[in-house]
Design a protein around this motif. Sequence first.
Motif, PDB file in Angstrom:
ATOM      1  N   GLU B  35       1.121  -1.043   0.079  1.00 25.39           N
ATOM      2  CA  GLU B  35       0.239   0.159   0.447  1.00 25.39           C
ATOM      3  C   GLU B  35       1.262   1.058  -0.035  1.00 25.39           C
ATOM      4  O   GLU B  35       1.857   1.178   0.776  1.00 25.39           O
ATOM      5  CB  GLU B  35      -0.923   0.360   1.398  1.00 25.39           C
ATOM      6  N   THR B  43     -10.155   5.399  -1.730  1.00 28.08           N
ATOM      7  CA  THR B  43     -11.649   5.399  -1.702  1.00 28.08           C
ATOM      8  C   THR B  43     -12.065   4.916  -0.589  1.00 28.08           C
ATOM      9  O   THR B  43     -13.377   5.633  -0.332  1.00 28.08           O
ATOM     10  CB  THR B  43     -11.454   4.892  -3.043  1.00 28.08           C
ATOM     11  N   THR B  44     -11.568   3.943  -0.019  1.00 29.26           N
ATOM     12  CA  THR B  44     -12.758   3.362   1.076  1.00 29.26           C
ATOM     13  C   THR B  44     -12.276   4.555   1.773  1.00 29.26           C
ATOM     14  O   THR B  44     -13.679   4.773   2.897  1.00 29.26           O
ATOM     15  CB  THR B  44     -11.456   2.133   1.537  1.00 29.26           C
ATOM     16  N   THR B  50     -22.535   2.410   3.992  1.00 33.70           N
ATOM     17  CA  THR B  50     -23.262   1.896   4.056  1.00 33.70           C
ATOM     18  C   THR B  50     -23.328   0.714   3.252  1.00 33.70           C
ATOM     19  O   THR B  50     -23.118   0.053   2.463  1.00 33.70           O
ATOM     20  CB  THR B  50     -24.269   2.317   3.131  1.00 33.70           C
ATOM     21  N   VAL B 177       3.783   0.636  -5.622  1.00 35.95           N
ATOM     22  CA  VAL B 177       4.293  -0.467  -6.353  1.00 35.95           C
ATOM     23  C   VAL B 177       5.189   0.564  -7.786  1.00 35.95           C
ATOM     24  O   VAL B 177       3.903   1.597  -8.324  1.00 35.95           O
ATOM     25  CB  VAL B 177       3.265  -1.921  -7.273  1.00 35.95           C
ATOM     26  N   GLY B 350     -16.772   0.516  -7.790  1.00 35.76           N
ATOM     27  CA  GLY B 350     -17.791   1.590  -7.756  1.00 35.76           C
ATOM     28  C   GLY B 350     -18.490   2.238  -6.901  1.00 35.76           C
ATOM     29  O   GLY B 350     -17.415   2.404  -5.901  1.00 35.76           O
ATOM     30  N   ILE B 355     -19.903  -3.134   0.235  1.00 36.30           N
ATOM     31  CA  ILE B 355     -20.694  -4.032  -0.065  1.00 36.30           C
ATOM     32  C   ILE B 355     -20.120  -5.312  -0.353  1.00 36.30           C
ATOM     33  O   ILE B 355     -20.370  -6.785   0.271  1.00 36.30           O
ATOM     34  CB  ILE B 355     -22.187  -3.912  -0.458  1.00 36.30           C
TER      35      ILE B 355
HETATM   36  C1  LIG Z   1     -18.724   8.712  -1.631  1.00 39.86           C
HETATM   37  C2  LIG Z   1     -19.061   7.634  -1.907  1.00 39.86           C
HETATM   38  C3  LIG Z   1     -19.650   7.039  -0.866  1.00 39.86           C
HETATM   39  C4  LIG Z   1     -19.825   5.735  -1.071  1.00 39.86           C
HETATM   40  N1  LIG Z   1     -20.765   4.753   0.036  1.00 39.86           N
HETATM   41  C5  LIG Z   1     -20.757   3.652  -0.508  1.00 39.86           C
HETATM   42  C6  LIG Z   1     -21.309   2.591   0.447  1.00 39.86           C
HETATM   43  O1  LIG Z   1     -22.304   3.339   1.029  1.00 39.86           O
HETATM   44  N2  LIG Z   1     -21.276   1.650   0.405  1.00 39.86           N
HETATM   45  C7  LIG Z   1     -20.527   1.031  -0.332  1.00 39.86           C
HETATM   46  O2  LIG Z   1     -20.674   0.076  -0.277  1.00 39.86           O
HETATM   47  N3  LIG Z   1     -19.478   1.453  -1.222  1.00 39.86           N
HETATM   48  C8  LIG Z   1     -19.122   2.523  -1.430  1.00 39.86           C
HETATM   49  N4  LIG Z   1     -18.736   3.682  -2.542  1.00 39.86           N
HETATM   50  C9  LIG Z   1     -17.798   3.069  -2.551  1.00 39.86           C
HETATM   51  C10 LIG Z   1     -16.918   2.536  -2.200  1.00 39.86           C
HETATM   52  O3  LIG Z   1     -15.712   3.021  -1.031  1.00 39.86           O
HETATM   53  C11 LIG Z   1     -15.179   1.717  -2.773  1.00 39.86           C
HETATM   54  O4  LIG Z   1     -16.171   1.424  -4.172  1.00 39.86           O
HETATM   55  C12 LIG Z   1     -14.354   1.098  -2.256  1.00 39.86           C
HETATM   56  O5  LIG Z   1     -14.172   1.265  -1.231  1.00 39.86           O
HETATM   57  C13 LIG Z   1     -13.002   0.847  -3.294  1.00 39.86           C
HETATM   58  O6  LIG Z   1     -12.496   0.289  -2.235  1.00 39.86           O
HETATM   59  P1  LIG Z   1     -10.731  -0.009  -3.646  1.00 39.86           P
HETATM   60  O7  LIG Z   1      -9.758  -0.674  -2.203  1.00 39.86           O
HETATM   61  O8  LIG Z   1     -11.174  -0.744  -4.764  1.00 39.86           O
HETATM   62  O9  LIG Z   1      -9.820   1.306  -3.559  1.00 39.86           O
HETATM   63  P2  LIG Z   1      -9.230   2.145  -2.603  1.00 39.86           P
HETATM   64  O10 LIG Z   1      -9.963   2.114  -1.502  1.00 39.86           O
HETATM   65  O11 LIG Z   1      -8.855   3.245  -3.613  1.00 39.86           O
HETATM   66  O12 LIG Z   1      -7.700   1.731  -2.340  1.00 39.86           O
HETATM   67  C14 LIG Z   1      -6.675   1.359  -3.439  1.00 39.86           C
HETATM   68  C15 LIG Z   1      -5.742   1.772  -2.889  1.00 39.86           C
HETATM   69  O13 LIG Z   1      -4.948   1.174  -3.865  1.00 39.86           O
HETATM   70  C16 LIG Z   1      -3.315   2.363  -3.748  1.00 39.86           C
HETATM   71  N5  LIG Z   1      -2.759   2.227  -4.600  1.00 39.86           N
HETATM   72  C17 LIG Z   1      -2.672   2.677  -5.376  1.00 39.86           C
HETATM   73  N6  LIG Z   1      -1.361   2.511  -6.726  1.00 39.86           N
HETATM   74  C18 LIG Z   1      -1.193   1.699  -6.067  1.00 39.86           C
HETATM   75  C19 LIG Z   1       0.422   1.005  -6.341  1.00 39.86           C
HETATM   76  N7  LIG Z   1       1.065   1.683  -7.130  1.00 39.86           N
HETATM   77  N8  LIG Z   1       1.623   1.116  -4.900  1.00 39.86           N
HETATM   78  C20 LIG Z   1       0.620   0.257  -3.839  1.00 39.86           C
HETATM   79  N9  LIG Z   1      -0.429   0.885  -3.709  1.00 39.86           N
HETATM   80  C21 LIG Z   1      -1.105   1.624  -4.183  1.00 39.86           C
HETATM   81  C22 LIG Z   1      -4.016   3.712  -2.855  1.00 39.86           C
HETATM   82  O14 LIG Z   1      -2.932   4.289  -2.368  1.00 39.86           O
HETATM   83  C23 LIG Z   1      -5.661   2.956  -2.424  1.00 39.86           C
HETATM   84  O15 LIG Z   1      -4.990   3.036  -0.891  1.00 39.86           O
HETATM   85  C24 LIG Z   1     -18.493   5.008  -2.307  1.00 39.86           C
HETATM   86  C25 LIG Z   1     -17.581   5.469  -2.650  1.00 39.86           C
HETATM   87  C26 LIG Z   1     -17.473   6.565  -2.217  1.00 39.86           C
HETATM   88  C27 LIG Z   1     -16.045   7.699  -3.619  1.00 39.86           C
END
Ligand SMILES: Cc1cc2nc3c(=O)[nH]c(=O)nc-3n(C[C@H](O)[C@H](O)[C@H](O)COP(=O)(O)OP(=O)(O)OC[C@H]3O[C@@H](n4cnc5c(N)ncnc54)[C@H](O)[C@@H]3O)c2cc1C
Lengths: 261, 387
Positions: B35, B43-44, B50, B177, B350, B355
Amino acid sequence: MKIAVLIKQVPASNDVTVDPQTHCLIRENAEMTVNPSDLNAITAALALKQQAGGTVTVLTMGPPDANKALRTALAMGSDEAWLLTDRCFGGGDTLGTAKVLKAALAHTGPYDLVLAGDASSDGATGQVGPMVAELLGLPCATDARKLELEGGKLSVLRQWKIQKVRVRMSLPCMATVGLGSNQPVLPTIRSQMKANKVEIPTLTNQDLSLDTAVIGMPGAKSLVTDTLAREGSHRKAEMLTGTPEEIAKRIKELMDEEGER
Amino acid sequence: MAKKKIGIIGGGISGAALSYYLSLYTGEAEIVLFEKGRIGCGTTAKSAGTVCLFDDSLNNRYWDVRLYGFETYLKMEQEEKGSAGFDQTGTLVVAPHEQEEQRIKAGIALAKAAGYSGEYITDKARIKEILPDINPDNILGAGYTKDDGYFDGTMISNTFVKKMQANGGTVKIGTEVTEIIREGDTAVALKTADGTRWDFDVIVDCTGPWSRFTGELVGLDVPIWHTKAEAFFLCPPTKRPGYVFPVLKYPAFYALRAGENVFICKSHLSMNLDDPMHAGQWDPDKLPQTGGTDDYFIEFLFEQMDSFVPGLADSGLVSSWLSYRAEPRDFLPIVGETPVKNYLLATGYGGNGVIEAPAVSRDLAKFIMRGESTMLLEEWAFKRLLK
Ligand SMILES: Cc1cc2nc3c(=O)[nH]c(=O)nc-3n(C[C@H](O)[C@H](O)[C@H](O)COP(=O)(O)OP(=O)(O)OC[C@H]3O[C@@H](n4cnc5c(N)ncnc54)[C@H](O)[C@@H]3O)c2cc1C
């Protein structure tokens, strides 16, 4: 009572870079916001307006997108806003800025009271407010913590080193308002929406007719030759992560290290 | 038997959950999670978190995914209070039209079948009792359950990672990475910013909105777009109103309590990937921590509040943030194998990553460790987007 508040749009976070050549802040990508102590100044102005009636006018000198700061001020309850924008205003020092602001206050005023934040979070000189007061020939109190109207005078409780000092000034006068001296008024969705639709009038140098040799870059009497980090500021902040036990252990280690120094 | 070496890029809820589910194959997997920032900081961290028993965010077709996610977090919270950041406020899902009414009623039936409470209310006075701020005049009814609420995605991610570490896995935070090494059509290793090379049998890209960039490192075009998620924190005119503000869902926005404030966000379903105002391909590293929202959003918010939740129309604007949701064209995640051998994806979550992450990670871990696919993995496979 006519109150003017001078405000500035600043980068929202510390995450800004300094141009190695000009030593100016690079603002293009930064998210901008109203300078924090200016929010206190606007709030103080609105409180005085509530007490004595009148109007609150906000002015800012900056690029066209500084309108955003003015809209926040309008949404907080200010009555009108002016944007002072012209290429020839840019790149100036604090005195050049004060000259533009003074001319704009004369153009849009006169005012009974001029307020500003006590310093900007980016430049942090604290000079512009007192300079404007000097140019206008007004008495000025800096770092005001509390402003009250008493028998036609402005009573200001100000922070001076470790003590508080009360100053009474006859109007018209100027004060710079300290950061954290009040709880800034929040715009509401309704008021912000209305403010976003307001046409904000602009003043350029055509309106103010300032000698371009004394403002902006050519008029700057001070030149930033270098920016240096304060001694000790090379020490990095460390984010402690892990289980509560691991974090507690690390805090203890850090405290011990500090103790040995 | 030699352990399977698995490298996971990204410590959001996707990478964190996957690392945990893989670590359950005791003694079989050697897991390293990379990370570049901190766990759950992307995004998380900006998520609403919810996980509601019935709403429009994830189609009822994927009810089991929703239920599994909800129950996973519920158990997490029961195991250690606060570890999933659960706030059981209940949820009120409002139906302005018949179409939503049908969907909500189906959701209620599914929730009840799983043993949870749920009712469809048409009595306007009762709806106002649950949420006095609401204007019930222009709605047909609302679904209500007191059993769910919202979670904290960052807390959950950290809890998953803690459990994964307890099972012997490794996490490298502050480690970006920067290179992925291929031999022919197979990904074999990656390099981190400090120049270290890490060899792996499998690499999983869990970088959400960054996936296009990480994909480029391995020569893969990851077909995700960014939709703007614009959120505001409102300070309602009445502090401590004497009732619990539930998760409130309307087709165009949703709201939930955040301390004494209300978090409010535009629903993702109203977005169009070809509309440059809402969607595009941007650089998530340029997102400011707060602010960055569009002016039009205030107007949208005001119109919605004024007609649906007038009690909030005069709320103070405390702060706002802009975030990017990673969306493929069909708004479903991309999970599993890609045209690059041993380079897998768990991205494109997305607006539903919180969830979906548990069910997807459970299935993907099984696929990685046993080669066995599931119906979910088949439906959310990369290959559907190649057609
Ligand atoms: C305002 C908002 C409200 C939401 N509400 C809900 C909800 O109510 N319920 C629900 O289920 N979902 C909700 N979502 C969606 C949910 O938050 C996301 O789908 C989810 O957090 C995505 O997680 P992820 O791990 O795919 O991405 P991220 O959380 O973005 O994680 C990706 C990680 O990769 C790391 N990274 C990137 N490039 C590199 C690299 N080269 N080397 C090492 N690390 C790297 C980043 O630092 C980051 O920490 C919401 C999103 C938003 C924006």
